[in-house]
Design a protein around this motif. Structure first.
Motif, PDB file in Angstrom:
ATOM      1  N   LYS A  49       0.797  -1.220   0.000  1.00  0.00           N
ATOM      2  CA  LYS A  49       0.000   0.000   0.000  1.00  0.00           C
ATOM      3  C   LYS A  49       0.831   1.273   0.000  1.00  0.00           C
ATOM      4  CE  LYS A  49      -0.805   0.079   4.952  1.00  0.00           C
ATOM      5  NZ  LYS A  49      -1.679  -0.606   5.873  1.00  0.00           N
ATOM      6  N   TYR A  50       2.147   1.147   0.206  1.00  0.00           N
ATOM      7  CA  TYR A  50       2.975   2.356   0.221  1.00  0.00           C
ATOM      8  C   TYR A  50       3.336   2.805  -1.197  1.00  0.00           C
ATOM      9  CZ  TYR A  50       2.971   1.015   5.033  1.00  0.00           C
ATOM     10  OH  TYR A  50       2.535   0.677   6.270  1.00  0.00           O
ATOM     11  N   SER A  90       5.413   7.768   4.801  1.00  0.00           N
ATOM     12  CA  SER A  90       4.392   7.544   5.813  1.00  0.00           C
ATOM     13  C   SER A  90       4.976   6.632   6.882  1.00  0.00           C
ATOM     14  CB  SER A  90       3.155   6.958   5.129  1.00  0.00           C
ATOM     15  OG  SER A  90       2.863   5.688   5.564  1.00  0.00           O
ATOM     16  N   PRO A  91       4.649   6.881   8.145  1.00  0.00           N
ATOM     17  CA  PRO A  91       5.252   6.086   9.211  1.00  0.00           C
ATOM     18  C   PRO A  91       4.936   4.610   9.003  1.00  0.00           C
ATOM     19  CG  PRO A  91       3.403   7.386  10.031  1.00  0.00           C
ATOM     20  CD  PRO A  91       3.655   7.829   8.632  1.00  0.00           C
ATOM     21  N   ILE A  92       5.926   3.786   9.164  1.00  0.00           N
ATOM     22  CA  ILE A  92       5.695   2.364   8.975  1.00  0.00           C
ATOM     23  C   ILE A  92       5.945   1.651  10.285  1.00  0.00           C
ATOM     24  CG2 ILE A  92       6.214   2.234   6.531  1.00  0.00           C
ATOM     25  CD1 ILE A  92       9.062   1.504   7.244  1.00  0.00           C
ATOM     26  N   PRO A  93       5.265   0.537  10.502  1.00  0.00           N
ATOM     27  CA  PRO A  93       5.524  -0.212  11.722  1.00  0.00           C
ATOM     28  C   PRO A  93       6.974  -0.677  11.711  1.00  0.00           C
ATOM     29  CG  PRO A  93       3.613  -1.066  10.535  1.00  0.00           C
ATOM     30  CD  PRO A  93       4.288  -0.097   9.644  1.00  0.00           C
ATOM     31  N   ALA A 141       9.813   0.825  12.344  1.00  0.00           N
ATOM     32  CA  ALA A 141      10.657   1.711  11.529  1.00  0.00           C
ATOM     33  C   ALA A 141      12.085   1.744  12.040  1.00  0.00           C
ATOM     34  CB  ALA A 141      10.068   3.114  11.558  1.00  0.00           C
ATOM     35  N   LEU A 179      15.135   7.190  10.129  1.00  0.00           N
ATOM     36  CA  LEU A 179      14.074   7.940   9.470  1.00  0.00           C
ATOM     37  C   LEU A 179      13.721   9.190  10.257  1.00  0.00           C
ATOM     38  CD1 LEU A 179      11.796   5.036   8.357  1.00  0.00           C
ATOM     39  CD2 LEU A 179      13.110   6.554   6.923  1.00  0.00           C
ATOM     40  N   PRO A 180      13.106  10.173   9.579  1.00  0.00           N
ATOM     41  CA  PRO A 180      12.708  11.387  10.277  1.00  0.00           C
ATOM     42  C   PRO A 180      11.642  11.101  11.329  1.00  0.00           C
ATOM     43  CG  PRO A 180      11.869  11.370   8.041  1.00  0.00           C
ATOM     44  CD  PRO A 180      12.767  10.201   8.172  1.00  0.00           C
ATOM     45  N   LEU A 181      11.518  12.052  12.258  1.00  0.00           N
ATOM     46  CA  LEU A 181      10.569  11.851  13.344  1.00  0.00           C
ATOM     47  C   LEU A 181       9.146  12.013  12.890  1.00  0.00           C
ATOM     48  CD1 LEU A 181      12.447  13.943  15.991  1.00  0.00           C
ATOM     49  CD2 LEU A 181      12.453  11.487  15.675  1.00  0.00           C
ATOM     50  N   ARG A 198       6.072  12.648   9.861  1.00  0.00           N
ATOM     51  CA  ARG A 198       5.785  12.513   8.442  1.00  0.00           C
ATOM     52  C   ARG A 198       5.586  13.896   7.849  1.00  0.00           C
ATOM     53  NH1 ARG A 198      -0.371  11.805   7.612  1.00  0.00           N
ATOM     54  NH2 ARG A 198      -1.164  11.874   9.732  1.00  0.00           N
ATOM     55  N   LEU A 252       0.667  15.921   4.146  1.00  0.00           N
ATOM     56  CA  LEU A 252       0.161  15.370   2.874  1.00  0.00           C
ATOM     57  C   LEU A 252       0.064  16.466   1.826  1.00  0.00           C
ATOM     58  CD1 LEU A 252      -2.633  12.879   3.948  1.00  0.00           C
ATOM     59  CD2 LEU A 252      -0.347  12.381   3.113  1.00  0.00           C
ATOM     60  N   ILE A 285      -5.396  -2.593   1.811  1.00  0.00           N
ATOM     61  CA  ILE A 285      -4.732  -1.659   0.907  1.00  0.00           C
ATOM     62  C   ILE A 285      -4.921  -0.221   1.390  1.00  0.00           C
ATOM     63  CG2 ILE A 285      -6.601  -1.167  -0.734  1.00  0.00           C
ATOM     64  CD1 ILE A 285      -3.027  -2.176  -1.703  1.00  0.00           C
ATOM     65  N   MET A 287       0.941   2.170  14.344  1.00  0.00           N
ATOM     66  CA  MET A 287       2.051   2.034  13.392  1.00  0.00           C
ATOM     67  C   MET A 287       3.254   2.826  13.872  1.00  0.00           C
ATOM     68  SD  MET A 287      -0.120   2.406   9.899  1.00  0.00           S
ATOM     69  CE  MET A 287       1.136   2.578   8.659  1.00  0.00           C
ATOM     70  N   ALA A 322       4.692   1.208  17.108  1.00  0.00           N
ATOM     71  CA  ALA A 322       5.361  -0.054  16.806  1.00  0.00           C
ATOM     72  C   ALA A 322       6.724   0.233  16.180  1.00  0.00           C
ATOM     73  CB  ALA A 322       4.527  -0.895  15.849  1.00  0.00           C
ATOM     74  N   GLY A 323       6.854   1.413  15.646  1.00  0.00           N
ATOM     75  CA  GLY A 323       8.162   1.831  15.142  1.00  0.00           C
ATOM     76  C   GLY A 323       8.943   2.436  16.296  1.00  0.00           C
TER      77      GLY A 323
END
Lengths: 412, 481
Positions: free
Chosen positions: A18-19, A261-264, A266, A270-272, A274, A277, B229, B272, B275-276
């Motif tokens: 989905k990213y 977008s923040p991902i589980p 991470a 990565l930056p703090l 996001r 949009l 998705i 999310m 969890a990161g």
């Protein structure tokens, strides 16, 4: 490990896909299933079969073959060192899912990508195999978009293009330093080398089809790419520069911008936060300015602020106009198409309407109002038979006048 | 007058003509009648167009027989654009549409360019009708959902229920036929149905929702896909609603998930993020602040063990930074880096190479000791890639303060902490690697590796280690002049 059922796999591998922003199914060669054995058609215009609450269109079944990956790209949820649940489809499972969804009119086709398992060649072979089964065994005539792997054998990428409507390779990050830092296993030269080869094949196949009616098509919907915005320090000006170079050098149909977008799970590199949009939206607008409004990349870059980023509160065309006020106002009754396209608030459709209408009459402000979306937005930049924005373009507070009003809170 | 009224005696001028259309979407019939009426000079006000089930009673007294144009009547003309729009507009549900089309056709005869005047109300109306019908057709292509049923002969039959706003079902039969040419399908709607059996298209009258099947096993998979998705980190409900208005939701199986997905989105995004490891505060700007912060760090499971963080030591402006893997048992107890067996060995080699440890900043990639308890002993465990990446936050903070010209990474873990990827020591040692912040990275083996070897292998590795240290010493001297 317990055996995953199909539904679990679908959840894991759709979630992992989905990213990727692209879901377009447009711009390919026309085909339909009359006279064939299978199913499917593409009629030029893409169709969005559903919309998710994130506002994105769902046109294709967008999944990964597997989210196992030997690469370790920090922005990616599927990187080697991440501990997400892993799953893997067989090519036949993807084929069945695609056909079952297509028959029920859920989708326009398949967008298949993958993590790298074993080797780049092995992975690419599996991707091509899915497309081959769909096209050859099931005579599937819907849309297929294959993500290709730059490190794979050029012969495999060639086969992918023969089955797919569109192929793409992600450049991922707009700067070389960002790529080295966040995608240490990827290599800019390899990515661009593969894009160059794909472009050459697309051009070659088009040329052959002009001479031989039955020459095979190669990726008739062209190639595209994606850049991640906000994961590294690249400014909007850098991103636009990179995009215009890619459009020019590789004849891309689209460059997609995907706000990081923040991902589980991470990585700490990565930056703090996001990016907003809106930043992604402004980049798409500037992309449009370059492709459809006759702006040179340099000119769009001029619309950025001191930090190299586009303003978030106003669109890039207005930002440009406010910086170059000497180009305005323009006379709707005399100005060329190119000049009119530069007026903030006038889209390509409105410009076409104005050009058609002024053949029949000299336009007044009322006429322009009927032909455009919002007269108050365009008025400061236009001259009509009965209107001249005397000092408006010189006003220091013009930006404040035109920017969308921020909402004031009510007394409670 | 260019026509005769053969069916009726005498002139019928001033009579109301009523045209009864056989089907609400029969453009060809309208075209035929409209052509004749224009040829007979019947002005728009004198004609009423009535569709099946329409308000025919109002015009009960109107004339239902038609004037026939003379053979030499002038032909009727209209612009291409009008024809294109009219075909679509005729499918609209507005009962006034045929009257509008006739009015525009009538006006064409005196003003062939009347369609170009975009400000004209009739022109604007036909454009609106056309647009609405095109949108409805497009949404039909998109939102029809087939459900599979057995057709009684062992074959598969795909049946859909769709509720269009306008009379578009028949006009769109071709799209579904071209797409599903070899499927046996039906689209049922309250405005009539179409059926395709792989050979021929058949039509039937209006249907009800209950005539369509109410489920399909594949829908569960589709719903799973729809939910997966969706990216909860970017909720844009308005964008979804403008393209997929609520009126379509009742016939789309995935739509029943929407409210649940929206409600859960913020919680899922927060999940999310947490969890990161994205909840680091601002990067500390002094070595003391880092020291304090790493003692509280629990960003990875190593921090949860019974251990103490070990801060780097050395001058805050050192030209050389030596980075190890992680504190060992002794380092953990004493709270200083490189004081155990490997540290002693390192000191020996440093001395031999002529590198002053007092002038060097010595630290570790991972700040806590990772171990497993075996009886009374704590056995060293290598940190996982994920843990190294997490801890990179702290070593980067140290680097930003010390700003060494040269960094010497001891072992693969330290190299990963600097480069973000796992490298092979044998491939990268002996050569400087330029890194982003302008410093230079050298990679060599970890001294504990030498401790585990013996005999010839140890001699060989020791020689390489010495050579690396010598090269680093020389490079630092060069850079600091």
């Amino acid at each position: 490990m317990t055996k995953l059922i199909l539904r679990d796999k679908l959840e894991i591998l759709a979630d992992a896909a989905k990213y990727d922003a692209s879901c377009a199914s447009s711009g390919t060669a026309k085909k339909n299933s009359l006279g064939g054995k299978g199913l499917g058609s593409t009629e030029g215009m893409g169709i969005c079969h559903a919309y998710a609450p994130d506002g994105r269109c769902i046109s294709l079944l967008k999944i990964l073959l597997t989210n196992h990956c030997i690469f370790d790209c920090h922005y990616c949820i599927n990187r080697k060192s991440s501990n997400v649940r892993r799953a893997r489809f067989t090519p036949q499972e993807i084929v069945d899912l695609t056909l079952n969804f297509y028959r029920r009119n859920y989708i326009e086709g398949l967008f298949l990508s993958s993590g790298i398992v074993k080797s780049s060649n092995h992975t690419m072979e599996q991707l091509v195999e899915v497309a081959r089964i769909l096209r050859e065994e099931h005579d599937f005539r819907g849309y297929i978009h294959l993500k290709t792997i730059p490190e794979a054998d050029p012969e495999l990428i060639h086969q992918a293009g023969l089955y797919a409507d569109r192929v793409s390779i992600n450049v991922e990050l707009p700067t070389t330093s960002g790529l080295t830092r966040l995608a240490p296993d990827k290599n800019e030269r390899q990515i661009e080398g593969a894009m160059g080869k794909t472009k050459a094949r697309i051009v070659e196949a088009k040329d052959e089809r002009k001479r031989f009616k039955h020459a095979p098509r190669f990726a008739p919907a062209g190639q595209s790419t994606q850049m991640i915005v906000g994961a590294d320090k690249a400014s909007d000006a850098d991103i636009m520069g990179k995009a215009s170079r890619l459009y020019g050098a590789f004849g891309l149909r689209r460059v997609y911008y995907s706000a990081f977008s923040p991902i589980p799970d991470a990585s700490a590199v990565l930056p703090l936060k996001r990016p907003p949009l809106m930043r992604e939206h402004r980049l798409y607008q500037s992309d449009w300015l370059m492709r459809f409004y006759g702006f040179a990349p340099k000119e769009v870059q001029q619309a950025t602020e001191a930090d190299g980023n586009l303003p978030l509160d106003i669109d890039p065309k207005l930002a440009w106009a406010l910086k170059f006020r000497e180009s305005f106002p323009v006379d709707v009754n005399r100005a060329s198409k190119e000049q009119l396209l530069r007026v903030p608030g006038l889209g390509a459709t409105s410009v076409a309407r104005i050009l058609a209408a002024r053949r029949h009459r000299t336009l007044r402000l009322d006429d322009v109002a009927r032909l455009t979306q919002s007269i108050s937005k365009v008025r400061p930049f236009l001259v009509t038979l009965d209107w001249r924005p005397t000092t408006l373009t010189d006003r220091a507070d013009l930006r404040a006048l035109l920017a969308p009003k921020s909402e004031q809170l009510e007394l409670f | 007058m260019a026509c005769s009224q053969r069916d009726l005696q005498g002139s019928k001028l001033g009579t109301y003509y009523v045209v009864q259309l056989p089907e609400p979407d029969d453009f060809a019939f309208w075209r035929e009648r409209a052509r004749g009426l224009v040829q007979c000079d019947v002005p728009p006000d004198w004609v009423a167009w009535v569709e099946p089930g329409g308000s025919g009673n109002l015009f009960a007294h109107g004339e239902r027989r038609f004037p026939l144009p003379d053979a030499d009547a002038p032909s009727v003309r209209a612009s291409k654009r009008f024809l294109k729009l009219a075909r679509n507009a005729a499918l609209h549900s507005d009962p006034e549409r045929f009257a509008l089309l006739y009015r525009l056709l009538w006006r064409h005869q005196s003003n062939p360019r009347c369609m170009e005047d975009k400000a004209d109300p009739d022109v604007r109306r036909i454009e609106e009708l056309d647009k609405a019908v095109r949108r409805d057709s497009h949404k039909m292509h998109a939102f029809v959902r087939f459900r599979q049923v057995e057709d009684g002969e062992g074959g598969e039959h795909y049946v859909a229920w769709f509720e269009p706003d306008h009379h578009i079902v028949r006009a769109n039969a071709g799209f579904f036929m071209r797409r599903f040419a070899n499927m046996n399908w039906s689209i049922l709607s309250p405005r009539g149905c179409i059926h395709w059996d792989g050979q021929t298209m058949r039509e039937s009258g209006p249907a009800q929702r209950s005539d369509a099947p109410d489920g399909d096993p594949v829908e569960d998979l589709w719903k799973s896909y729809y939910a997966s998705i969706f990216n909860p980190a970017r909720l844009k409900v308005g964008a979804m609603l403008s393209e997929m208005p609520r009126k379509y939701w009742k016939n789309m199986p995935e739509a029943e998930l929407i409210s649940e997905l929206i409600a859960g989105a913020q919680a899922r995004e927060a999940g999310m993020v947490s969890a990161g490891t994205l909840e680091f505060e601002e990067r500390p700007e002094t070595l003391e602040a880092i020291d304090k912060a790493i003692h509280q760090c629990r960003k990875c499971p190593i921090g949860e063990l019974d251990n103490h963080a070990v801060m780097g030591e050395g001058p805050a402006d050192a030209a050389l930074m030596i980075v190890g893997e992680q504190p060992g048992d002794q380092e953990d107890q004493k709270g200083r880096p490189f004081v155990g067996p490997a540290g002693q060995l390192l000191d020996e080699y440093l001395e031999r190479a002529g590198i002053e440890r007092r002038e060097t900043y010595v630290t570790n990639t991972v700040k806590h000791f990772k171990y497993v308890q075996r009886g009374k002993r704590r056995i060293h465990q290598s940190p996982a890639a994920k843990e190294i990446d997490t801890c990179r936050w702290w070593i980067e903070a140290e680097r930003a303060i010390v700003k060494p010209r040269v960094i010497l990474a001891l072992g693969a873990s330290a190299a990963r902490g600097m480069l973000g990827k796992t490298v092979s020591i044998s491939k990268v040692r002996g050569e400087p690697i330029a890194i982003e912040d302008g410093s230079e990275l050298w990679v060599t083996a970890h001294p504990s590796y030498l401790l585990r070897l013996d005999g010839e292998a140890r001699d060989k590795q020791a020689a390489l280690f010495e050579a690396d240290l010598a090269a680093v010493k020389e490079r630092v001297a060069e850079l600091t002049g």
